[in-house]
Design a protein around this motif. Sequence first.
Motif, mmCIF file in Angstrom:
data_model
loop_
_atom_site.group_PDB
_atom_site.id
_atom_site.type_symbol
_atom_site.label_atom_id
_atom_site.label_comp_id
_atom_site.label_asym_id
_atom_site.label_seq_id
_atom_site.Cartn_x
_atom_site.Cartn_y
_atom_site.Cartn_z
ATOM 1 N N ALA A 147 0.826 -1.207 0.000
ATOM 2 C CA ALA A 147 0.000 0.000 0.000
ATOM 3 C C ALA A 147 0.860 1.257 0.000
ATOM 4 C CB ALA A 147 -0.925 -0.004 1.214
ATOM 5 N N ALA A 148 1.948 1.249 0.785
ATOM 6 C CA ALA A 148 2.823 2.416 0.858
ATOM 7 C C ALA A 148 3.501 2.684 -0.475
ATOM 8 C CB ALA A 148 3.866 2.222 1.955
ATOM 9 N N THR A 149 3.932 1.636 -1.157
ATOM 10 C CA THR A 149 4.569 1.797 -2.464
ATOM 11 C C THR A 149 3.592 2.409 -3.463
ATOM 12 O OG1 THR A 149 5.997 -0.094 -2.008
ATOM 13 C CG2 THR A 149 5.775 0.582 -4.303
ATOM 14 N N LYS A 150 2.345 1.946 -3.438
ATOM 15 C CA LYS A 150 1.324 2.512 -4.332
ATOM 16 C C LYS A 150 0.996 3.953 -3.928
ATOM 17 C CE LYS A 150 -0.897 -1.951 -5.334
ATOM 18 N NZ LYS A 150 -2.125 -2.763 -5.114
ATOM 19 N N ALA A 151 0.966 4.224 -2.635
ATOM 20 C CA ALA A 151 0.611 5.561 -2.161
ATOM 21 C C ALA A 151 1.599 6.614 -2.649
ATOM 22 C CB ALA A 151 0.548 5.568 -0.629
ATOM 23 N N VAL A 152 2.877 6.272 -2.649
ATOM 24 C CA VAL A 152 3.900 7.229 -3.067
ATOM 25 C C VAL A 152 3.709 7.640 -4.520
ATOM 26 C CG1 VAL A 152 6.382 7.523 -3.438
ATOM 27 C CG2 VAL A 152 5.562 6.425 -1.350
ATOM 28 N N ALA A 153 3.187 6.731 -5.341
ATOM 29 C CA ALA A 153 2.982 7.023 -6.758
ATOM 30 C C ALA A 153 1.598 7.591 -7.052
ATOM 31 C CB ALA A 153 3.191 5.753 -7.579
ATOM 32 N N ALA A 154 0.757 7.741 -6.024
ATOM 33 C CA ALA A 154 -0.629 8.151 -6.229
ATOM 34 C C ALA A 154 -0.808 9.645 -5.987
ATOM 35 C CB ALA A 154 -1.538 7.351 -5.305
ATOM 36 N N ASP A 155 -2.022 10.151 -6.265
ATOM 37 C CA ASP A 155 -2.341 11.526 -5.910
ATOM 38 C C ASP A 155 -2.603 11.595 -4.413
ATOM 39 O OD1 ASP A 155 -5.332 11.367 -5.262
ATOM 40 O OD2 ASP A 155 -5.293 10.511 -7.275
ATOM 41 N N PRO A 156 -2.646 12.796 -3.821
ATOM 42 C CA PRO A 156 -2.742 12.899 -2.359
ATOM 43 C C PRO A 156 -3.936 12.177 -1.753
ATOM 44 C CG PRO A 156 -2.097 15.009 -3.283
ATOM 45 C CD PRO A 156 -2.415 14.122 -4.441
ATOM 46 N N ASP A 157 -5.111 12.309 -2.346
ATOM 47 C CA ASP A 157 -6.294 11.668 -1.768
ATOM 48 C C ASP A 157 -6.187 10.149 -1.822
ATOM 49 O OD1 ASP A 157 -7.398 14.108 -1.178
ATOM 50 O OD2 ASP A 157 -8.640 14.194 -2.980
ATOM 51 N N ALA A 158 -5.745 9.635 -2.952
ATOM 52 C CA ALA A 158 -5.593 8.180 -3.071
ATOM 53 C C ALA A 158 -4.506 7.672 -2.132
ATOM 54 C CB ALA A 158 -5.266 7.810 -4.515
ATOM 55 N N ALA A 159 -3.437 8.448 -1.972
ATOM 56 C CA ALA A 159 -2.351 8.046 -1.063
ATOM 57 C C ALA A 159 -2.862 7.940 0.367
ATOM 58 C CB ALA A 159 -1.208 9.057 -1.156
ATOM 59 N N SER A 160 -3.666 8.909 0.796
ATOM 60 C CA SER A 160 -4.225 8.871 2.144
ATOM 61 C C SER A 160 -5.094 7.640 2.341
ATOM 62 C CB SER A 160 -5.060 10.136 2.402
ATOM 63 O OG SER A 160 -4.288 11.296 2.230
ATOM 64 N N ALA A 161 -5.930 7.351 1.355
ATOM 65 C CA ALA A 161 -6.837 6.210 1.461
ATOM 66 C C ALA A 161 -6.070 4.892 1.529
ATOM 67 C CB ALA A 161 -7.804 6.212 0.277
ATOM 68 N N LEU A 162 -5.020 4.771 0.732
ATOM 69 C CA LEU A 162 -4.234 3.536 0.712
ATOM 70 C C LEU A 162 -3.564 3.285 2.068
ATOM 71 C CD1 LEU A 162 -2.674 3.932 -2.833
ATOM 72 C CD2 LEU A 162 -3.951 1.911 -2.070
ATOM 73 N N LEU A 163 -2.938 4.317 2.620
ATOM 74 C CA LEU A 163 -2.261 4.147 3.902
ATOM 75 C C LEU A 163 -3.267 3.883 5.023
ATOM 76 C CD1 LEU A 163 0.713 6.663 4.159
ATOM 77 C CD2 LEU A 163 0.737 4.241 3.625
ATOM 78 N N SER A 164 -4.365 4.615 5.011
ATOM 79 C CA SER A 164 -5.374 4.417 6.060
ATOM 80 C C SER A 164 -5.884 2.988 6.074
ATOM 81 C CB SER A 164 -6.540 5.389 5.862
ATOM 82 O OG SER A 164 -6.139 6.719 6.130
ATOM 83 N N GLU A 165 -6.186 2.457 4.896
ATOM 84 C CA GLU A 165 -6.743 1.113 4.838
ATOM 85 C C GLU A 165 -5.742 0.084 5.338
ATOM 86 O OE1 GLU A 165 -9.981 -1.090 4.664
ATOM 87 O OE2 GLU A 165 -9.880 1.066 4.250
ATOM 88 N N ALA A 166 -4.447 0.293 5.056
ATOM 89 C CA ALA A 166 -3.430 -0.642 5.530
ATOM 90 C C ALA A 166 -3.240 -0.556 7.045
ATOM 91 C CB ALA A 166 -2.105 -0.367 4.826
ATOM 92 N N LEU A 167 -3.527 0.606 7.627
ATOM 93 C CA LEU A 167 -3.359 0.793 9.068
ATOM 94 C C LEU A 167 -4.548 0.292 9.879
ATOM 95 C CD1 LEU A 167 -1.746 4.333 8.943
ATOM 96 C CD2 LEU A 167 -0.717 2.372 10.096
ATOM 97 N N VAL A 168 -5.713 0.277 9.279
ATOM 98 C CA VAL A 168 -6.928 -0.068 10.025
ATOM 99 C C VAL A 168 -6.846 -1.479 10.595
ATOM 100 C CG1 VAL A 168 -9.383 -0.608 9.764
ATOM 101 C CG2 VAL A 168 -8.487 1.556 8.911
ATOM 102 N N ALA A 169 -6.419 -2.443 9.796
ATOM 103 C CA ALA A 169 -6.459 -3.845 10.230
ATOM 104 C C ALA A 169 -5.618 -4.105 11.477
ATOM 105 C CB ALA A 169 -6.031 -4.760 9.083
ATOM 106 N N PRO A 170 -4.339 -3.732 11.520
ATOM 107 C CA PRO A 170 -3.571 -4.027 12.738
ATOM 108 C C PRO A 170 -4.061 -3.249 13.954
ATOM 109 C CG PRO A 170 -2.270 -2.709 11.212
ATOM 110 C CD PRO A 170 -3.481 -3.144 10.474
ATOM 111 N N VAL A 171 -4.479 -1.987 13.755
ATOM 112 C CA VAL A 171 -4.937 -1.192 14.900
ATOM 113 C C VAL A 171 -6.239 -1.769 15.456
ATOM 114 C CG1 VAL A 171 -5.689 1.092 15.652
ATOM 115 C CG2 VAL A 171 -3.729 0.876 14.106
#
Length: 559
Positions: free
Chosen positions: A283-307
């Motif tokens: 998700a982080a690799t994709k986020a770096v190449a994405a636009d700001p909104d998509a980057a935020s969504a990608l990182l958030s979704e990856a963080l939700v599961a462990p938290v």
Amino acid sequence: MADINRTARIAIVGMGPRGLGALEALAERFGPKTPRLQIDIFDPAPSPGAGPNFNPAEPRYCLLNTPYRVIAIRPPKEASIGSFAEWQEGHPDPDHFPPRAALGRYLEARLADLLRYGFASPEPAIQFLRAPVQQITRDGDAWRLHSAAKDHGLYDEVLLTLGQPPVHPDEQLAQWQDHAAKSKAALMPAYPARALCDAAAAWQGKRVAIRGLGLSTYDVLRGLTLAQGGVFASGHYNPSGREPERILPFSLNGHPPFPKPETQALDAAFSPTEAETITFTEAATKAVAADPDAASALLSEALVAPVARILTAQNIPALAVRAWLAQEWEAPGSQEDATPLDALTEGIEMARGAAPPSIGYALGQVWRKWQDPWRKAFNPGQASPATAKQLVGFDEGLKRYSYGPPLTSAKELRALVAAGVVDLSCASDPHITSVPEGWRLESAGSTLDVSVMIDAVLPTPNLAQLADTLLPGLKARGHLTALLPDLGAATAPDGRLYDAQGNLAPGLCLLGRLALGSVTAVDSLHDCFGQSADRWAEGVVDRLTRRRPTGACESYNRS
């Protein structure tokens, strides 16, 4: 093929931990197929290898915010010196947070070891030059460095590892400096800590304010209390009578950073699973190449599961974690409305395992454990400026959790409050005006005058605010450009600087916090000895061992 019998000249400007990490990475790649090297190291500091942040002369009460068990700065392959913990006398408690000065002595020893054994034959000629570099200019296909007394060069490669140079004061600090110069008020920086400690001997009975409530504030508090003869014992503070009458730290929200979990066992509860880490890395690799909104969504979704998994016992649903993250992206810290003292107490109880973690606390600890995969995804990825600003802002905001102090530091602050030595009544964004003897702080009905102000705020890496001439001069001559006005320099993954036309300046590199935005998590000690240094060293060896066509250049487009 390159002429391996010629001597290539390299200049390294700055020899703190990042300069040492770069030199070690170069030594590991140096061999019989590389040209002979002349390496000139420019740094006026008295502790090469350690730098000012880990100066061995600083007091022992200035602590790292990392315990022994997670300090993993790898020694070079050929080093005769071991890890930091192995180098220490005795067997340090893995949960203890060591003095920064102790790490500084270790880094000095690492540099000495590298200079004795680190380079393969033929050994390079290495000299240390104490003169500060004031300007760097292009001279044909090479670089010339200028100090006050003479010029140096020519150099095939120049690496800038400057740490945080002095900056021009912001409007508030400039007003305070002017007021202090015209009155009996005292204004001092937090560092060097030993200078502050010496000055504090004359502040008995005075009121002292501290601008900032971050990690540096704990060093300042110890300099005003422990160093003046006070004692912490059994959770209480016993004053010596030589302390200031009252100490008033403050910040924009008045919240001290949350301490790290007290023990390895407590810390393990926040460890992501291997599957969660794989998902985050993707998700982080994709986020770096994405636009700001998509980057935020990608990182958030990856963080939700462990938290959400960590918070299962509290019946906190994934939906609540998503909502917390959405607010964090929009306005970091706006979820927290506790008083300064309540926030301090909550952090202490969560860190010692006496209270269940909040969403923010759990998320911050997970984020801390993902710093290595986060850097691996971000630093080589070259995000667009807009995405870089979004992602760096998120990482910086979470530092209130992920870069927290030792639990002992938070407990000391609470003990100082209980003893009446520290006053948090003006901690939340006070209104500050000048008075004849100093400054008046007003907040939430409290009004207090102080005669001493200490600045404990780390400057941002804004190139326009730098007070020295080195980087502003490079920018003025078009050899350097900022990624965005409020971010650091635009660099390639191997540290090469982009010039004003978007082309890579040949042989001119910068590593560290002044490239924030091009890289992330730059204030981590581990980053100094990580992949950024490796990429720089590999690029240098590659450029010195193969001949490029004259005038060849590379360009970028990060729109």
